[in-house]
Design a protein around this motif. Sequence first.
Motif, PDB file in Angstrom:
ATOM      1  N   GLU A  94       0.834  -1.192   0.000  1.00 33.77           N
ATOM      2  CA  GLU A  94       0.000   0.000   0.000  1.00 33.77           C
ATOM      3  C   GLU A  94       0.874   1.248   0.000  1.00 33.77           C
ATOM      4  N   SER A 107      -4.596   6.159  -4.565  1.00 36.66           N
ATOM      5  CA  SER A 107      -4.673   4.826  -3.985  1.00 36.66           C
ATOM      6  C   SER A 107      -5.212   3.813  -4.977  1.00 36.66           C
ATOM      7  N   THR A 110      -2.622   1.744  -6.742  1.00 34.62           N
ATOM      8  CA  THR A 110      -1.693   0.961  -5.942  1.00 34.62           C
ATOM      9  C   THR A 110      -1.477  -0.431  -6.517  1.00 34.62           C
ATOM     10  N   GLY A 166      -0.685  -6.035   3.019  1.00 33.68           N
ATOM     11  CA  GLY A 166      -1.632  -5.010   2.619  1.00 33.68           C
ATOM     12  C   GLY A 166      -2.976  -5.279   3.249  1.00 33.68           C
ATOM     13  N   ASP A 168      -6.294  -4.845   1.532  1.00 30.60           N
ATOM     14  CA  ASP A 168      -7.237  -4.531   0.467  1.00 30.60           C
ATOM     15  C   ASP A 168      -7.507  -5.807  -0.319  1.00 30.60           C
ATOM     16  N   ILE A 171      -5.298  -6.416  -3.255  1.00 34.12           N
ATOM     17  CA  ILE A 171      -3.947  -6.843  -2.880  1.00 34.12           C
ATOM     18  C   ILE A 171      -3.929  -8.345  -2.612  1.00 34.12           C
ATOM     19  N   ARG A 250      -2.856   3.231  10.907  1.00 30.66           N
ATOM     20  CA  ARG A 250      -3.254   3.054   9.516  1.00 30.66           C
ATOM     21  C   ARG A 250      -4.694   3.492   9.311  1.00 30.66           C
ATOM     22  N   ASN A 252      -6.752   2.578   6.782  1.00 26.22           N
ATOM     23  CA  ASN A 252      -7.645   1.579   6.197  1.00 26.22           C
ATOM     24  C   ASN A 252      -7.411   0.229   6.862  1.00 26.22           C
TER      25      ASN A 252
END
Length: 347
Positions: A94, A107, A110, A166, A168, A171, A250, A252
Motif C-alpha cells: 500500500e 490509492s 496501488t 496489505g 485490500d 492486494i 493506519r 484503512n
Amino acid sequence: MKIDIFFQPGKDFRTYADWILQAETWGFDAAWSAEWLSNPFFPLTIAAKKAQCPFTLGTIAACAFPRSPMITAQITWDLARQTGGRFVLGLEAEMPEFLPIGEGGQSSETVGKMREYIESLRAIWRSFQNDERLRYRGRHYQFRLMAPFFNTGPIKDPEVPIFLSGDDSDIYDLAGELCQGLHANVLHSRSYLRDVVVPHLSRGLESSGRPRESFEFAIPALVFTPDILVKDLDTQNEPGRNIASYAFARRNLSFATYHGWEALLDSLRGSALSGDSGSIWRSIPEEILREIAIVAEPKRVAAAIRQRYSGLADRVCLVFAFWNPIIISTIVADLKKQLRGDLADQA
C-alpha cells in the motif's frame, strides 16, 4: 504449520541480530524484520552470517514505493546470496502514509503499480542471473539498461520468494496471482481471515493456475500474558513495543469495517500517531483484545495459537509484547510438540 518470530529492529542492529540467532536455537522456522523504526534489511545481513539452513530470514512490509525496484532488487539479491537462498522479500503493497501528497499517486493505482514493481524486480533478477538484456516497460516503471558494472551476477538460488502485506481485497488477489505468500495484517480476527482474505487468495491462485500448495499464508499473532496488559508497553524496550502505534495509525483497516469497529479505530488514531501504545492497549475492550490477540498464561499460549490458526495459516509469526527468553523458548517448544502430535495423529 511453521512457527516464526517477528522482530522490530531498533538502533542496535547487533542486539537484534543476536536475538534472531537465539530464536533459531529455540526452534523457530523463520525470523521476520519489519520496517517500522529502522531499515529492516540491516539486522538480517548480520544474522545471515551465522544463521544456518533451513532457518529463513525475511522482511515484513518493507517499503516498496519509496525505493526504486532496482535498489530493492540489489538488496534482495545480496541477501539471497548471503543466506544461501533462505531470504524472503516481504513488501508493503500500500502507499506509505509518510509520502508527500502527490508523490505516491492515487490509492486506486496501488495494485497496478505493485504489479509492475514485482514484474520489474523479476526482470532485473533475470538480468542478474542470466546476463539477460534488461527490457521492462510499464506505466509506472521502465528499465532498459543493465550496465555490466551494476550486474552483480548469478547466485545459486535465484527464485527469491516475494510476500505481500496489505489490507485490500485487490492486494489479496494480486498476492495469490503473482507472489509466493501474503503476510496478513497484524490486526485481524480469525473470522475475517477465513471469510474475506482466504477467498481472495484462492481467486488469485486460480487466475494464475497455481495450486494452493505453492503459496504460504503467513499470519502475525500478537501474544500477551495477562500480567503484561497492566503495564505501560511504552516503558519496555522490547520487540513488540510499538506495534500498537503502527497498526492503529493506519487509515484503512478492513477488518474493523467487517466487525463494525470503525468508531474504536478512529478513537485510537490520536494515541497511535503520538506513539502512546500503552494508552491504546488500555483502551481496547477485553472482548475485542481477545479477538485480535492471543491473551493467555505462558503455559496455555501454544494451545491457544494452535486452536486459532490450525487449518488456516501456513506460517504463524509470533509477535511478543515482551522479551523473556525462558517464556518464549518454552512456548515455541510446546507449540512444536503439539503440532508434531497432530501430524502423528493424522498418520
